[in-house]
Enzyme design. Structure first.
Site, PDB file in Angstrom:
ATOM      1  N   TYR A 194      36.397  39.110  37.034  1.00  0.00           N
ATOM      2  CA  TYR A 194      34.958  38.888  37.223  1.00  0.00           C
ATOM      3  C   TYR A 194      34.473  37.732  36.360  1.00  0.00           C
ATOM      4  O   TYR A 194      33.761  36.838  36.842  1.00  0.00           O
ATOM      5  CB  TYR A 194      34.206  40.168  36.879  1.00  0.00           C
ATOM      6  N   SER A 234      24.657  34.064  37.850  1.00  0.00           N
ATOM      7  CA  SER A 234      25.924  34.348  37.181  1.00  0.00           C
ATOM      8  C   SER A 234      25.835  35.710  36.509  1.00  0.00           C
ATOM      9  O   SER A 234      25.448  36.697  37.123  1.00  0.00           O
ATOM     10  CB  SER A 234      26.250  33.233  36.180  1.00  0.00           C
ATOM     11  N   LYS A 272      32.708  34.136  37.378  1.00  0.00           N
ATOM     12  CA  LYS A 272      31.364  33.796  36.916  1.00  0.00           C
ATOM     13  C   LYS A 272      31.369  32.594  35.971  1.00  0.00           C
ATOM     14  O   LYS A 272      30.421  31.794  35.977  1.00  0.00           O
ATOM     15  CB  LYS A 272      30.718  35.008  36.245  1.00  0.00           C
TER      16      LYS A 272
END
Length: 319
Positions: free
Chosen positions: A180, A166, A184
């Site tokens: 993003y 991650s 994640k």
């Protein structure tokens, strides 16, 4: 009061001994098959080199066949060992399934692929947002779905591992990381639920949270980072890919669910522990004892971030 402070910690540790699940485990690497996606460069390549040096049989998957061949040669030069390479796009489940079938049963799966284009949500195109989510999150589902049946059928029944790489942006949201961070953060939910589904098969899930890491992708990212992103995220520093890989591999071998890579990562791991699995009685004790203090520290950082944002906009409006 002094007596109480002396008695409570051992009582708490004893209580945690009975309630912490799952229990500590060691996942062997030597002579086992380690399959790494996004393995042609950066953290993935560094992980491959370290796993190979510890006697693992390594397979790499990435999109670029040329980069895979360069990675293969790099590992051969550094360790004298050969690795298998597979060219496939993690967004294409059929291609991933074929690569996994050709590679053979996997003991340690490292889901490492990732793309990042920093930008404010208002300015970012939906095609870029979809690209990040498809590679980072849906790609992880594709890889795990392809590998899991064979992992469950492994003959040695030794502990196996599924590790998701991650980011610290998967623990805390940062300006300019909207898409993003969403991709994640999703990995943690995937991992928490998946661990419950595979624990009976002696498969142990890890989520690794690297900070900014010196990779080719990071260099490109820095060129397009919004100014506020640089101000807010740039202060935490960065790590070398080899350093992150070592932390990640150590965490995978110990079966740790949460694998931080630096001091800030450890603090974030404690502050955001929530209902995540914990194997270490000591870390469980630290989480229980310090979560309140770290919440206060976290609020201070949030205050500082929002103060920076306000000051930046005020300065911008004056010019």
């Amino acid at each position: 009061m002094v007596l109480l402070s002396l008695i409570l910690p051992p009582i708490l540790l004893l209580l945690l001994y009975f309630i912490v699940r799952p229990r500590p485990v060691t996942i062997p690497i030597k002579n086992r098959h380690v399959f790494i996606t996004g393995g042609s460069s950066g953290i993935g390549l560094a992980l491959a080199q370290q796993a190979a040096s510890q006697g693992a049989r390594v397979s790499l998957l990435a999109r670029s066949l040329n980069k895979l061949q360069e990675a293969k040669e790099s590992i051969r030069r550094s360790s004298g060992l050969d690795v298998a390479i597979f060219s496939a796009d993690v967004r294409d489940h059929d291609a991933v399934q074929k690569a996994v079938n050709d590679a053979g049963p996997i003991d340690v799966l490292v889901v490492n692929q990732g793309v990042f284009v920093p930008q404010e949500l208002e300015k970012q195109g939906l095609d870029e947002i979809k690209f990040m989510i498809d590679v980072n999150l849906m790609g992880s589902f594709n890889v795990i779905k392809a590998a899991l049946p064979l992992m469950k059928e492994r003959k040695d029944r030794l502990p196996a591992s599924i590790s998701l790489i991650s980011s610290q942006a998967g623990q805390v949201g940062i300006y300019g990381y909207t898409a993003y961070s969403a991709s994640k953060f999703g990995l943690r939910g995937l991992a928490e639920a998946l661990q419950q589904e595979v624990i009976a098969d002696n498969i142990h899930v890890s989520v690794v949270y690297p900070p900014d890491t010196d990779t080719p992708g990071f260099e490109k990212e820095n060129e397009v980072r919004p100014e506020l992103t640089k101000l807010l995220a740039g202060s935490s520093g960065s790590m070398k890919a080899d350093e992150v890989a070592k932390k990640a591999l150590d965490g995978i071998k110990s079966g740790s669910f949460t694998v931080p890579c630096n001091f800030e990562g450890h603090m974030l791991a404690i502050a955001t522990a929530g209902l995540s699995p914990q194997r270490s009685f000591l870390m469980a004790f630290i989480e229980v004892a310090f979560v309140g203090v770290l919440r206060l520290v976290g609020l201070f950082f949030q205050w500082n971030w929002y103060q920076t944002i306000e000051n930046w906009h005020a300065k911008k409006n004056r010019t």
